[in-house]
Design a protein around this motif. Structure first.
Motif, mmCIF file in Angstrom:
data_model
loop_
_atom_site.group_PDB
_atom_site.id
_atom_site.type_symbol
_atom_site.label_atom_id
_atom_site.label_comp_id
_atom_site.label_asym_id
_atom_site.label_seq_id
_atom_site.Cartn_x
_atom_site.Cartn_y
_atom_site.Cartn_z
ATOM 1 N N UNK A 3 16.048 12.703 42.300
ATOM 2 C CA UNK A 3 15.477 11.610 41.830
ATOM 3 C C UNK A 3 14.267 11.988 41.103
ATOM 4 N N UNK A 4 13.985 11.687 39.683
ATOM 5 C CA UNK A 4 13.169 11.467 39.096
ATOM 6 C C UNK A 4 12.568 10.152 38.809
ATOM 7 N N UNK A 5 11.240 9.871 39.068
ATOM 8 C CA UNK A 5 10.712 8.519 39.076
ATOM 9 C C UNK A 5 9.746 8.485 38.026
ATOM 10 N N UNK A 6 9.787 7.454 36.817
ATOM 11 C CA UNK A 6 8.960 7.233 36.087
ATOM 12 C C UNK A 6 7.725 6.148 36.453
ATOM 13 N N UNK A 7 6.891 6.539 37.222
ATOM 14 C CA UNK A 7 6.133 5.500 37.628
ATOM 15 C C UNK A 7 5.415 4.489 36.814
ATOM 16 N N UNK A 8 4.902 5.129 35.697
ATOM 17 C CA UNK A 8 4.289 4.211 34.638
ATOM 18 C C UNK A 8 5.365 2.904 34.101
ATOM 19 N N UNK A 51 20.416 1.841 43.329
ATOM 20 C CA UNK A 51 18.985 1.573 43.392
ATOM 21 C C UNK A 51 18.524 1.813 41.655
ATOM 22 N N UNK A 52 19.175 3.005 41.373
ATOM 23 C CA UNK A 52 18.914 3.265 39.757
ATOM 24 C C UNK A 52 19.321 2.204 38.882
ATOM 25 N N UNK A 53 20.804 2.048 39.242
ATOM 26 C CA UNK A 53 21.234 0.822 38.128
ATOM 27 C C UNK A 53 20.687 -0.492 38.239
ATOM 28 N N UNK A 54 19.966 -0.748 39.285
ATOM 29 C CA UNK A 54 19.646 -2.020 39.564
ATOM 30 C C UNK A 54 18.083 -2.148 39.177
ATOM 31 N N UNK A 55 17.370 -0.965 38.838
ATOM 32 C CA UNK A 55 16.057 -0.809 38.467
ATOM 33 C C UNK A 55 15.868 -1.680 37.130
ATOM 34 N N UNK A 56 15.090 -2.722 37.075
ATOM 35 C CA UNK A 56 14.919 -3.542 35.888
ATOM 36 C C UNK A 56 14.184 -2.943 34.624
ATOM 37 N N UNK A 59 13.261 2.997 35.568
ATOM 38 C CA UNK A 59 12.269 4.015 36.086
ATOM 39 C C UNK A 59 13.010 5.122 36.747
ATOM 40 N N UNK A 60 14.212 4.932 37.223
ATOM 41 C CA UNK A 60 14.686 5.744 38.264
ATOM 42 C C UNK A 60 15.835 6.711 37.365
ATOM 43 N N UNK A 61 15.624 8.180 37.579
ATOM 44 C CA UNK A 61 16.563 9.005 36.834
ATOM 45 C C UNK A 61 17.027 9.914 37.835
#
Length: 65
Positions: A3-8, A51-56, A59-61
């Motif tokens: 998981x890569x998460x783009x926090x900003x 979870x990645x699919x529903x992230x509005x 930010x989740x890759x």
């Protein structure tokens, strides 16, 4: 899977934490998501993909291996 998460980019909607609470959580002070396990086991892959699919904020890759 990694998981890569783009926090900003996170808008603190909490969808990831609701869908995959063993992998994602939210900070108490601002609600921004936190990745608890950036290399979840195979048993978590389905919910992490959801979870990645529903992230509005998208930010989740996911890096599939």
């Amino acid at each position: 899977m990694r998981i890569e998460f783009d926090e900003p980019k996170c808008v603190a909607a909490g969808q990831c934490a609701m869908v995959a609470p063993d992998v994602f959580d939210q900070r108490d002070d601002d609600g921004v998501a936190v990745v608890l396990d950036d290399t979840p086991g195979p048993g978590q892959h389905e919910v992490v993909r959801e979870a990645a699919a529903v992230c509005p904020a998208a930010a989740i890759h996911l890096i599939e291996s």
